[in-house]
Scaffold this motif. Structure first.
Motif: not given
Length: 111
Positions: A7-25
């Motif tokens: 996901x874009x680095x500045x985007x606010x995203x909620x954690x979800x079960x079984x999903x690993x979020x990687x903030x990317x510039x």
């Protein structure tokens, strides 16, 4: 195993079960937007290798990407300048420059 989502680095995203979020510039440079948006194979492989624990795991991550024919060592090396703060950069560069024959010889203890 979790699904990995960039996901874009500045985007606010909620954690979800079984999903690993990687903030990317610089998301636009790293993502293919044809069809379902996805990270370029080189960048994904380099990020996986950079988070690997130990030399063998780094080698395995990069070798998997090449052996699965989703990328080449040359493309991995070409993508490195786009990720200037990549952890384990020196090791990843060295492994990407080493031929499979040299890696096999080193791991078998041969000279």
């Amino acid at each position: 195993l979790p699904i990995h989502v960039a996901v874009p680095a500045g985007r606010g995203s909620q954690p979800l079960p079984d999903v690993a979020l990687h903030r990317v510039s610089r998301m636009d440079e790293l993502v293919v937007r044809v069809g379902i948006p996805r990270m370029r194979a080189e960048h994904a492989a380099l990020r996986v290798a950079s988070r690997a624990e130990g030399t063998d795991a780094v080698v395995a991550a990069l070798a998997d990407a090449v052996n699965w024919r989703v990328t080449t060592p040359q493309r991995l090396l070409g993508a490195l300048p786009q990720l200037p703060r990549l952890p384990q950069r020196r090791l990843i560069t060295e492994v990407s420059r080493t031929s499979p024959q040299e890696r096999a010889r080193c791991s078998s203890g041969g000279t």
